[in-house]
Design a protein around this motif. Sequence first.
Motif, short mmCIF file in Angstrom:
data_model
loop_
_atom_site.label_atom_id
_atom_site.label_comp_id
_atom_site.label_asym_id
_atom_site.label_seq_id
_atom_site.Cartn_x
_atom_site.Cartn_y
_atom_site.Cartn_z
N SER A 176 0.83 -1.21 0.00
CA SER A 176 0.00 0.00 0.00
C SER A 176 0.87 1.26 0.00
O SER A 176 0.47 2.31 -0.49
CB SER A 176 -0.98 -0.01 1.17
OG SER A 176 -0.25 0.06 2.37
N ALA A 177 2.09 1.16 0.53
CA ALA A 177 2.98 2.34 0.52
C ALA A 177 3.98 2.27 -0.63
O ALA A 177 4.81 3.16 -0.80
CB ALA A 177 3.74 2.42 1.84
N GLY A 178 3.94 1.15 -1.38
CA GLY A 178 4.82 1.01 -2.56
C GLY A 178 6.29 0.76 -2.20
O GLY A 178 7.18 1.15 -2.94
N ILE A 179 6.54 0.10 -1.07
CA ILE A 179 7.95 -0.21 -0.75
C ILE A 179 8.21 -1.71 -0.91
O ILE A 179 7.30 -2.53 -0.75
CB ILE A 179 8.36 0.25 0.68
CG1 ILE A 179 7.57 -0.50 1.76
CG2 ILE A 179 8.23 1.76 0.85
CD1 ILE A 179 8.18 -0.40 3.15
N PRO A 180 9.45 -2.09 -1.23
CA PRO A 180 9.76 -3.52 -1.42
C PRO A 180 9.91 -4.27 -0.10
O PRO A 180 10.25 -3.68 0.93
CB PRO A 180 11.08 -3.51 -2.18
CG PRO A 180 11.72 -2.21 -1.84
CD PRO A 180 10.60 -1.23 -1.53
N VAL A 181 9.69 -5.59 -0.18
CA VAL A 181 9.83 -6.44 1.01
C VAL A 181 10.84 -7.53 0.72
O VAL A 181 10.75 -8.22 -0.31
CB VAL A 181 8.49 -7.14 1.37
CG1 VAL A 181 8.65 -7.96 2.65
CG2 VAL A 181 7.39 -6.14 1.53
N SER A 182 11.79 -7.69 1.61
CA SER A 182 12.68 -8.84 1.48
C SER A 182 12.50 -9.70 2.72
O SER A 182 11.85 -9.30 3.68
CB SER A 182 14.13 -8.40 1.31
OG SER A 182 14.51 -7.57 2.37
N MET A 183 13.06 -10.91 2.64
CA MET A 183 13.02 -11.78 3.82
C MET A 183 14.44 -12.23 4.11
O MET A 183 15.14 -12.71 3.22
CB MET A 183 12.14 -13.00 3.58
CG MET A 183 12.13 -13.94 4.78
SD MET A 183 10.97 -15.30 4.59
CE MET A 183 9.41 -14.48 4.92
N CYS A 184 14.88 -12.04 5.36
CA CYS A 184 16.24 -12.46 5.70
C CYS A 184 16.26 -13.51 6.81
O CYS A 184 17.30 -13.93 7.27
CB CYS A 184 17.11 -11.27 6.10
SG CYS A 184 16.50 -10.40 7.55
N GLY A 185 15.07 -13.96 7.23
CA GLY A 185 15.01 -15.05 8.21
C GLY A 185 15.23 -16.37 7.49
O GLY A 185 15.17 -16.45 6.26
N GLU A 186 15.43 -17.42 8.29
CA GLU A 186 15.77 -18.73 7.71
C GLU A 186 14.65 -19.33 6.86
O GLU A 186 14.88 -20.25 6.08
CB GLU A 186 16.14 -19.70 8.83
CG GLU A 186 17.46 -19.39 9.47
CD GLU A 186 18.63 -19.55 8.50
OE1 GLU A 186 18.89 -20.68 8.08
OE2 GLU A 186 19.26 -18.54 8.16
N MET A 187 13.45 -18.79 6.99
CA MET A 187 12.35 -19.29 6.16
C MET A 187 12.66 -19.10 4.68
O MET A 187 12.22 -19.87 3.83
CB MET A 187 11.08 -18.50 6.54
CG MET A 187 9.84 -19.31 6.45
SD MET A 187 8.42 -18.38 7.04
CE MET A 187 7.15 -19.24 6.10
N ALA A 188 13.45 -18.05 4.39
CA ALA A 188 13.80 -17.78 2.99
C ALA A 188 14.71 -18.87 2.44
O ALA A 188 14.83 -19.04 1.22
CB ALA A 188 14.49 -16.42 2.89
N ALA A 189 15.36 -19.63 3.33
CA ALA A 189 16.38 -20.58 2.90
C ALA A 189 15.83 -21.97 2.63
O ALA A 189 16.57 -22.87 2.30
CB ALA A 189 17.47 -20.67 3.99
N GLU A 190 14.53 -22.14 2.78
CA GLU A 190 13.98 -23.48 2.62
C GLU A 190 13.01 -23.51 1.44
O GLU A 190 11.99 -22.81 1.46
CB GLU A 190 13.28 -23.92 3.92
CG GLU A 190 14.25 -23.81 5.09
CD GLU A 190 13.79 -24.51 6.35
OE1 GLU A 190 12.84 -25.31 6.27
OE2 GLU A 190 14.39 -24.25 7.40
N PRO A 191 13.30 -24.33 0.43
CA PRO A 191 12.48 -24.30 -0.80
C PRO A 191 11.01 -24.62 -0.55
O PRO A 191 10.17 -24.17 -1.33
CB PRO A 191 13.13 -25.36 -1.69
CG PRO A 191 14.15 -26.03 -0.89
CD PRO A 191 14.43 -25.25 0.34
#
Length: 596
Positions: free
Chosen positions: A507-522
């Motif tokens: 809604s504010a037009g900003i990007p989201v990344s994920m750096c927790g370990e959840m990002a590391a599991e397919p």
Amino acid sequence: MMVSEKIDIEEDTILVGIGVSPGIAIGTIYLSDRGRRCVIDSSITLEEVEQEIASFQQALQLSRQQLLCVRESAPKKMLKEHLFILDAHLLILEDPMLVEGAITLIRKDLLSAHTAVRRTLDAFRAVFAEVEDAYLRDRISDVDAVADRVLRNLTGETVLLLSDIVNKAIVVAHNLSPADTMQMDRTKICGFVTDVGSRTSHTAILARSLAIPAVVGLETATSIVPSSVSAIIDGSSGTLILNPSEQMFREYLQKKQRYEYHDRELLQLSSLDASTEDGFEVALKANVESPEDTALAQARGARGIGLFRTEYLYFNRSSPPTEEEQFLAYRRIAEKIKPYSVTIRTLDVGGDKLVAGLDLSDEANPVLGMRAIRFSLQEGTLFRVQLRAILRASVFGKIRILFPMVTGLAELRACKAFLRDVQRELEQDNIAYDPQISVGVMIETPAAVLVASLLAQECDFFSIGTNDLIQYCLAVDRGNEHVAYLYEPLHPAILRALKMVCDGASSAGIPVSMCGEMAAEPLYSPVLIALGIDEFSMNAQDIPVVKKALRQLSRATSRDLLLRLLLLPTGQEIKSCLEEYLEEHCPGVLESFPLL
Ligand code: PEP
Ligand code: MG
């Protein structure tokens, strides 16, 4: 007398814990002095006094020789601060309170040397507990380490410091701090196991970054595993095999070769893009603990550093790094990772990340206490030094700033006020910095999720820290093996939280990344792309397998899947549905990621 005497270990004895860092390690057990010790008091007769004192003095002498030996064999590049710790240990060995205190107890109270040393240690503890200054109070850990060495030498046990290890070893410890783990020399240590811990403890995360096979949460390993026995760690299935038979040994040698072959295959993908079948491009980045990790990250295909955990610059030293030291570290990483960016997270201490030299007081609930951004905002001088170093480095590459554990706008505004102040200071000093530097917020508390739409209006990006977010949302200590079964990344509460964060950001037009370990599991990749998260940052080891999954997925079908997942009532049902989906769309990828 030790209660936990070594016992003979039968062939192929298997202990099962939580596999936290994949790979097979084959080596020899080293029981670490980081273990918890279990001893009972014992006394002596009057005739035994002189012999007991002589044994104590011999143990002191042996301890001194061992420490001098470690000091001499320390690598030339070892920092002064690290050597200082060894010097301090040598001084403690001569401390009259320890030496004369123990001798008096042997002579007057007829205590065994072992009991006398432990009683003296209790007296030290009482004195240190009274000390106001947190840094000095923390020095009790040095006294503990020295006393432990003397105690082991008294009983003739193998004495081990991680820095002492000479051969390839499998370290067995009650616990290892992130600071201990980062000191591990990969040429000497091929794996480790601990009694405590779980998959998202910082020690486990670090093991993955360093590619050291590891099993945690074994509960009793330090009491039943003898030193010097041969052993195998399977860091995927979470098993420790003691005294392996020849057949077992061959089986695991083959597994090790298969694992390494498979990893080489995955590495072939490193130059390819991480785009889905329908063209959704994900930037795969690495989480690092030091600028030196950048080379490995690049080799595994990282396109940028999505999280630099700067607290590791503060570990294993007696005072915080200066502005110049930090500037050089940030500049080095920014230059190395060009043309990609590095996201530098400001100091995230507290919880299981304790740093000598910082005033982190003892708290009843440290993970809910004075940690992360709260600590930086309280210790303004330290915070300014770090911000100044980051800003100065920002003209040497592409740098983003990330604030950890923010719970609301007031904190974000306070951080930005510090930043503006430091920017003004630099302008006055005619020092260049990047005025467009992006400022992001870690979303890792339930409060930040609930006010994500407000935070999004006043920052440039979000980075979701699922390691803490899951801990705080589900009220499950991320480092506690007893509640590890409740730590569910796919709990409906977590899916809803992730959706709320992404909706707030969009809604504010900003990007989201994920750096927790959840990002590391397919397994979780379809959920993340469906939510529109287009930057995953993870330990470098897992980048290739996630890329393999992403290249076989489609964002459109993943979005349909997410709508279905959001209607399911339990984490287990969501997980089964996702597994089926992955098996259909990326056959084989889950086997190539055996931690799940
Ligand atoms: C997180 O909490 O998800 C995170 C990435 O930070 P850390 O693991 O360092 O707490
Ligand atoms: Mg965190």
